[in-house]
Scaffold this active site. Structure first.
Site, PDB file in Angstrom:
ATOM      1  N   PHE A 140       0.828  -1.280   0.140  1.00  0.00           N
ATOM      2  CA  PHE A 140       0.098   0.015  -0.089  1.00  0.00           C
ATOM      3  C   PHE A 140       0.909   1.150   0.144  1.00  0.00           C
ATOM      4  O   PHE A 140       0.257   2.444   0.020  1.00  0.00           O
ATOM      5  CB  PHE A 140      -0.845   0.228   1.270  1.00  0.00           C
ATOM      6  N   PHE A 141       2.163   1.017   0.102  1.00  0.00           N
ATOM      7  CA  PHE A 141       3.050   2.344   0.068  1.00  0.00           C
ATOM      8  C   PHE A 141       3.055   3.053   1.199  1.00  0.00           C
ATOM      9  O   PHE A 141       3.177   4.300   1.046  1.00  0.00           O
ATOM     10  CB  PHE A 141       2.661   3.066  -1.404  1.00  0.00           C
ATOM     11  N   HIS A 142       2.791   2.402   2.520  1.00  0.00           N
ATOM     12  CA  HIS A 142       2.476   3.393   3.525  1.00  0.00           C
ATOM     13  C   HIS A 142       3.954   3.331   4.395  1.00  0.00           C
ATOM     14  O   HIS A 142       4.052   2.746   5.327  1.00  0.00           O
ATOM     15  CB  HIS A 142       1.588   2.892   4.374  1.00  0.00           C
ATOM     16  N   LEU A 143       5.347   3.847   3.698  1.00  0.00           N
ATOM     17  CA  LEU A 143       6.427   3.475   4.166  1.00  0.00           C
ATOM     18  C   LEU A 143       6.630   4.664   5.267  1.00  0.00           C
ATOM     19  O   LEU A 143       6.196   5.836   5.151  1.00  0.00           O
ATOM     20  CB  LEU A 143       7.515   3.683   3.110  1.00  0.00           C
ATOM     21  N   LEU A 180       4.714   1.841  12.155  1.00  0.00           N
ATOM     22  CA  LEU A 180       3.421   2.252  11.122  1.00  0.00           C
ATOM     23  C   LEU A 180       2.129   2.448  12.151  1.00  0.00           C
ATOM     24  O   LEU A 180       2.198   1.739  13.117  1.00  0.00           O
ATOM     25  CB  LEU A 180       3.410   1.111  10.447  1.00  0.00           C
TER      26      LEU A 180
END
Ligand code: FAD
Length: 204
Positions: A140-143, A180
């Site tokens: 989901f590209f939640h880096l 996260l």
């Protein structure tokens, strides 16, 4: 998990509905589930008519890394997301797959769900599910967390976002998050930016 279409997709608002659930293996809600009016292919390889229930471990145990490739600042860094390197994440994804299959088979969704395309009826049991998850999981590209905030020796910034050991330098983005979030991070990034504006504008 993806279903074939039983009816054509209607025009929809741009925001996807999502829910947070718990695998029972973490203190916080750790399973992120969202619903898409498209039959999404593995690793985001296109989408067709249908519906999908997308799921993710929102509090992963796996850790990636960002390292310097060389002493030349122009060289791109070496980025390794380290997806699914901890078996615990794979096990929680297996639990999540079971959850979304239950949701997908719920009577309330029957009018939108046709045959299950992905993973499909051949994928049954933990061994098949693990293999499916390793084969198809994308991002989901939640880096976050590459310049983690903290007061210990490995923290990069202090609680006021100042880089340890460097004068007049702050980091203000998702990289300062110690871990996260359970939810998509963009709103929290805006909150970090608002807080930083207050800190930077504060006299003295
Ligand atoms: C495809 C995709 C979909 C997403 N969907 C969602 C979503 O639906 N909801 C949600 O909450 N989050 C979503 N995210 C995550 C969200 O976009 C990020 O968490 C958020 O933007 C991170 O903010 P940031 O300021 O840390 O980094 P960024 O938004 O990446 O900002 C970094 C900025 O720094 C600049 N920059 C980089 N290097 C340098 C340099 N050397 N010098 C100067 N400037 C530099 C870049 O140009 C960029 O403008 C998504 C991300 C992606 C990629």
């Amino acid at each position: 998990m993806t279903y074939g279409a039983t009816q054509s997709a209607a025009a929809t608002p741009s925001r996807l509905p999502y829910v947070l659930a718990s695998s029972g293996k973490h203190d916080e809600p750790d399973i992120y589930i969202s619903f898409a009016q498209a039959a999404v292919g593995p690793r985001w390889q296109g989408a067709g008519p249908g519906t999908s229930i997308l799921f993710a471990v929102a509090r992963p145990s796996s850790r990636g890394s960002v390292r310097l490739a060389s002493a030349n600042p122009i060289d791109s860094p070496l980025v390794d997301p380290g997806f699914l390197t901890e078996p615990d994440d794979v096990e929680r994804m297996v639990i999540a797959l079971g959850m979304v299959r239950d949701i997908g088979q719920a009577g309330a969704l029957r009018q939108w769900s046709g045959a299950e395309l992905l993973p499909g009826p051949k994928v049954q049991g933990d061994v098949d599910s693990r293999a499916f998850i390793r084969r198809t999981t994308g991002s989901f590209f939640h880096l976050a967390g590459t310049c983690r905030m903290g007061t210990d020796d490995l923290a990069v910034v202090d609680p006021e976002l100042r880089v340890h050991g460097v004068e007049n330098l702050r980091v203000v983005d998702a990289s300062v998050m110690p871990s996260l979030l359970s939810a998509p991070p963009n709103a929290a990034v805006l909150a970090i930016a608002e807080r930083a504006a207050d800190l930077i504008g504060r006299p003295g």
